[in-house]
Design an enzyme around this catalytic site. Structure first.
Site, PDB file in Angstrom:
ATOM      1  N   ASP A 284       0.857  -1.183   0.000  1.00 32.48           N
ATOM      2  CA  ASP A 284       0.000   0.000   0.000  1.00 32.48           C
ATOM      3  C   ASP A 284       0.900   1.243   0.000  1.00 32.48           C
ATOM      4  O   ASP A 284       2.132   1.143   0.107  1.00 32.48           O
ATOM      5  CB  ASP A 284      -0.958  -0.016   1.200  1.00 32.48           C
ATOM      6  CG  ASP A 284      -2.183   0.848   0.927  1.00 32.48           C
ATOM      7  OD1 ASP A 284      -2.128   1.717   0.027  1.00 32.48           O
ATOM      8  OD2 ASP A 284      -3.206   0.675   1.616  1.00 32.48           O
TER       9      ASP A 284
HETATM   10  C1  NOJ Z   1      -4.031   3.868   0.161  1.00 28.92           C
HETATM   11  C2  NOJ Z   1      -5.192   2.935   0.306  1.00 28.92           C
HETATM   12  O1  NOJ Z   1      -5.106   2.251   1.542  1.00 28.92           O
HETATM   13  C3  NOJ Z   1      -5.333   1.908  -0.811  1.00 28.92           C
HETATM   14  O2  NOJ Z   1      -6.566   1.279  -0.683  1.00 28.92           O
HETATM   15  C4  NOJ Z   1      -5.176   2.537  -2.158  1.00 28.92           C
HETATM   16  O3  NOJ Z   1      -5.308   1.559  -3.154  1.00 28.92           O
HETATM   17  C5  NOJ Z   1      -3.836   3.230  -2.227  1.00 28.92           C
HETATM   18  N1  NOJ Z   1      -3.755   4.254  -1.195  1.00 28.92           N
HETATM   19  C6  NOJ Z   1      -3.570   3.849  -3.582  1.00 28.92           C
HETATM   20  O4  NOJ Z   1      -4.359   4.946  -3.779  1.00 28.92           O
END
Ligand code: NOJ
Length: 760
Positions: A284
């Protein structure tokens, strides 16, 4: 005849295997040859996923993207859109970098792309699997038409704590329902051939257990027993992978002392060795860097640990890019660790067909033709209508008659920007109809609609600001609340019915939107009280991304329709349901508590050693609270219809089976009311005695059926040997002999029941 069939199947199977083995060989040869040509820097470059900066979900933002593409320091870009822009970036990679390796382009395509469908929790409330698959298919068509080839979806984190804002992004509390949905989403995105120009690589997230964050506080720690993990929280991830999801995103959270993005047991022993996952693992957003704050070492140490744990691609933080070379020189990572990760990135690109045609998603003509089509919009309207859950409908307040005047009052009445719901980053907020605009369009002047703000979203202007970020504005009136309410009452005077459009703004749920108070804000409650005093029927159209505590509203209002955030077509769909063109059929995928103190609350609890006697809500020295019963306000699986359904007793094909056998359970369901409708018939099972404690019931099947008024249908479920198995203390997946209860009914509490015995 039988022999012939088997022969044909075996042939087909053989030839499919042969072809895929041949393909694999060809792919591996291609990747091996490419890897052999790559410098260490180029290999590490492939592990780098940067953001184009249009959407950020953290404080870090990628820099120097163009020069990094040309130097081979970027493997993927996310949140860059449009076929033209993506073509430009791809041209830099394939014409100006030494090895011409194409880039993969990702985005958070969560519940639609331009055509926005209900938030995932709402979609789950439809319990309509073909519909959910279709929404993912349409999202894939529109996103690929805009140049993308990778989505960070499905999000399959089970959550039983409504304080957690991201409960809105998943399918709710239940293992079985979430696993079924995970599969549909993956198939919808990836289709039958990932090389087609309208299929999208799926990414199951957040691996793992992100939804079990302590106290519902986002990014917080998870600590969980293995048997709970295996039985309740892991199956949806596994279902997505079994359905073919070719990428996995690690979660931010700590799991029993080791954060997911550095967790070798999770990412290698479980995911790769046990589950045989052979796709791409991406972190993430800056999750590698965050390992420093988790307390696992400096950036170089945590990057090495994350790579060795099984991460292939590093999202945004560039810990891999900036430290792995040094770690290799110092011997804390090995060449094969870097090669493994690089190979997984390259294989993913190969499977997408990018080496054959890096521009296959860059067709502006497709973008125009295949975006926001009538077909997509009507699917969005259908999906929204099916996601709504009728929570209360006293004395048949609903459906309304298509006549007279309706006052639509409240902070959610006139905000198009909030209709798509959280995580709809590609939605065209400016051109999304508000509730009132959508209702007016749908009702085609048959009903006069008057409207007023009525109350601010909350009295706390700073909270409203935090809750309306990213352009999700809601008009604010700084006059005294009483003045605003008085005006709303004047507007309502001419109305026959009042529709109160209240609840949360879309950004009150989603990432970094945890809450400790789940009541409708005081400003809005005040408005409701005033509206009720008019003596006119007041229907609450509730906007929310999570279960709210609605005890007061349930007591004082005749009708409540929970519409979550319904997407592009919210207004039309609300009109469809309020005025009876669509009979509501949504059922809650998550329990609504009476108050926040009951959380976490979910239907599949354990019995405890001191359960309450049936019918009692408090008994001294039993498992309960002094001040409120254990009951939810609205149970899992609950949702009313304008019609009524009756259930016959359950008929079992057998009352004794052995462990290899299946049995069928059937009921007759009759539409006993005045409207045609749809019903979600639910099957639950309880294993009465086992070597470890088992939940008091677990969903093991459901069927959504349509019944015309007066019509009856027999609904049959097959209970397979797998349905009776669980992970025991040794983590073996097996069933144990004994008596099982079978429940079938309309929600997790209103059920017929019977039992059968499993012998060895
Ligand atoms: C943080 C989020 O937790 C995740 O769900 C997302 O895909 C990513 N950012 C990318 O935007």
């Amino acid at each position: 005849m039988k022999t012939f069939k088997i022969f044909v199947c075996a042939c087909l199977l053989g030839s499919v295997n042969f072809t895929s083995a041949q393909n694999d060989k060809k792919m591996n040869q291609y990747i091996d040859a490419l890897l052999a040509k790559m410098s260490l820097e180029e290999k590490i470059g492939q592990l780098n996923l940067v953001t184009a900066g249009e959407v950020t979900t953290g404080t870090a933002v990628s820099t120097d993207v163009e020069s990094k593409i040309m130097s081979g320091s970027i493997g993927g870009i996310f949140s860059m859109t449009s076929p033209q822009r993506i073509r430009q970036a791809q041209e830099l990679a394939v014409n100006h970098s030494r090895l011409k390796i194409p880039i993969i382009f990702g985005m958070d395509v969560i519940h639609g792309y331009k055509t926005i469908f209900p938030i995932p929790l709402g979609l789950a409330a439809s319990w309509n699997m073909p519909l959910i698959r279709q929404t993912a298919r349409v999202a894939a068509i529109e996103a690929t038409a805009d140049g993308l080839n990778w989505t960070f979806s499905p999000m399959v984190d089970i959550s039983r704590d409504a304080r957690w804002g991201r409960i809105s992004e998943g399918s709710g509390e239940d293992t079985y329902l979430s696993a079924r949905i995970a599969k549909e989403m993956v198939i919808g995105y990836q289709g039958d051939d990932l090389r087609k120009n309208n299929t999208l690589l799926a990414c199951v997230k957040h691996f793992a257990l992100y939804g079990a964050a302590e106290a519902g506080r986002d990014y917080n720690t998870t600590d969980m027993s293995l048997h709970r993990m295996y039985n309740e929280y892991l199956p949806p991830y596994k279902a997505a992978i079994d359905a073919g999801a070719l990428s996995v995103m690690t979660s931010f959270n700590d799991i029993n002392g080791v954060p997911a993005s550095a967790n070798h047991w999770l990412l290698t022993d479980l995911l790769r060795a046990d589950w045989k996952f052979d796709g791409l693992v991406v972190t993430d957003y800056t999750a590698v860097n965050e390992l420093v704050d988790h307390g696992l070492g400096d950036l170089q140490q945590v990057s090495a640990r994350s790579l060795k744990a099984g991460v292939d691609m590093d999202m945004v933080g560039e810990g891999f890019l900036t430290t792995l070379k040094k770690s290799l020189a110092q011997g804390t990572v090995r060449t094969q660790d870097i090669d493994r990760a690089c190979r997984n990135v390259l294989i993913t690109k190969y499977k997408l067909g990018l080496f054959d045609d890096p521009f296959r998603y860059c067709d502006p003509a497709r973008q125009k033709k295949e975006t926001l089509t009538d077909e997509h919009l009507s699917l969005a309207r259908k999906a929204a209508g099916e996601s709504f859950v009728l929570l209360k409908n006293q004395a048949q307040t609903l459906p309304l008659k298509k006549q007279g005047t309706v006052a639509v009052i409240g902070p959610l009445a006139n905000t198009g920007a909030n209709m798509p719901g959280t995580w709809s980053v590609s939605a065209d907020l400016e051109n999304t109809a508000s509730l009132v605009e959508g209702m007016r369009a749908a009702l085609d002047s048959k009903v006069k609609i008057v409207t007023h703000l009525g109350a601010n979203l909350t009295d706390d202007s700073a909270l409203q600001e935090r809750a309306t970020m990213f352009g999700r504005t809601i008009p604010r009136d700084e006059r005294a609340p009483e003045v605003i309410i008085d005006e709303a009452l004047q507007t309502s005077q001419q109305a026959d019915v009042i529709v109160a459009a209240l609840g949360e703004s879309s950004e009150m749920s989603g990432e970094s939107s945890s809450r400790t108070d789940l009541n409708i804000p005081t400003s809005q409650r005040r408005l409701l009280e005033a509206l009720i005093k008019t003596g006119k029927p007041v229907v609450l159209v509730l906007f929310t991304g999570r279960p709210l505590t609605l005890t007061w509203e349930n007591e004082h209002l005749p009708a409540i329709l929970n519409v979550w955030f319904g997407g592009t077509q919210t207004g039309n769909a609300v009109a469809d349901v309020l005025f009876g063109d669509i009979n509501p059929s949504g059922k809650l995928p998550v329990t609504f508590p009476q108050n926040i103190g009951q959380l976490p609350l979910y239907y599949s609890q354990k019995n405890t050693g001191r359960p309450l006697k049936q019918g009692a809500w408090f008994q001294k020295f039993r498992s309960n609270y002094l001040d409120v019963s254990n009951d939810p306000l609205y149970p899992f699986g609950y949702g009313l219809s304008y019609t009524t359904f009756s259930y016959s007793d359950i008929h079992l094909s057998n009352t004794k089976i052995n462990s290899g056998e299946s049995l069928t359970a059937s009921v007759q369901v009759t539409n006993t009311g005045k409207y045609d409708g749809q019903e979600v018939v639910q099957l639950y099972i309880r294993d009465l005695v086992a070597s470890q404690t088992r939940p008091i019931k677990e969903l093991k099947g459901f069927k959504k059926i349509a019944l015309n008024k007066g019509e009856s249908k027999t609904v049959e479920f097959t209970i397979s040997p797998e349905d009776l198995k669980f992970y025991n203390q040794q983590l073996e997946f097996s069933s144990e002999p004994g008596v099982f209860k079978v429940f079938i009914g309309t929600d997790s509490q209103d059920l017929q029941e019977t039992e059968f015995e499993l012998t060895i």
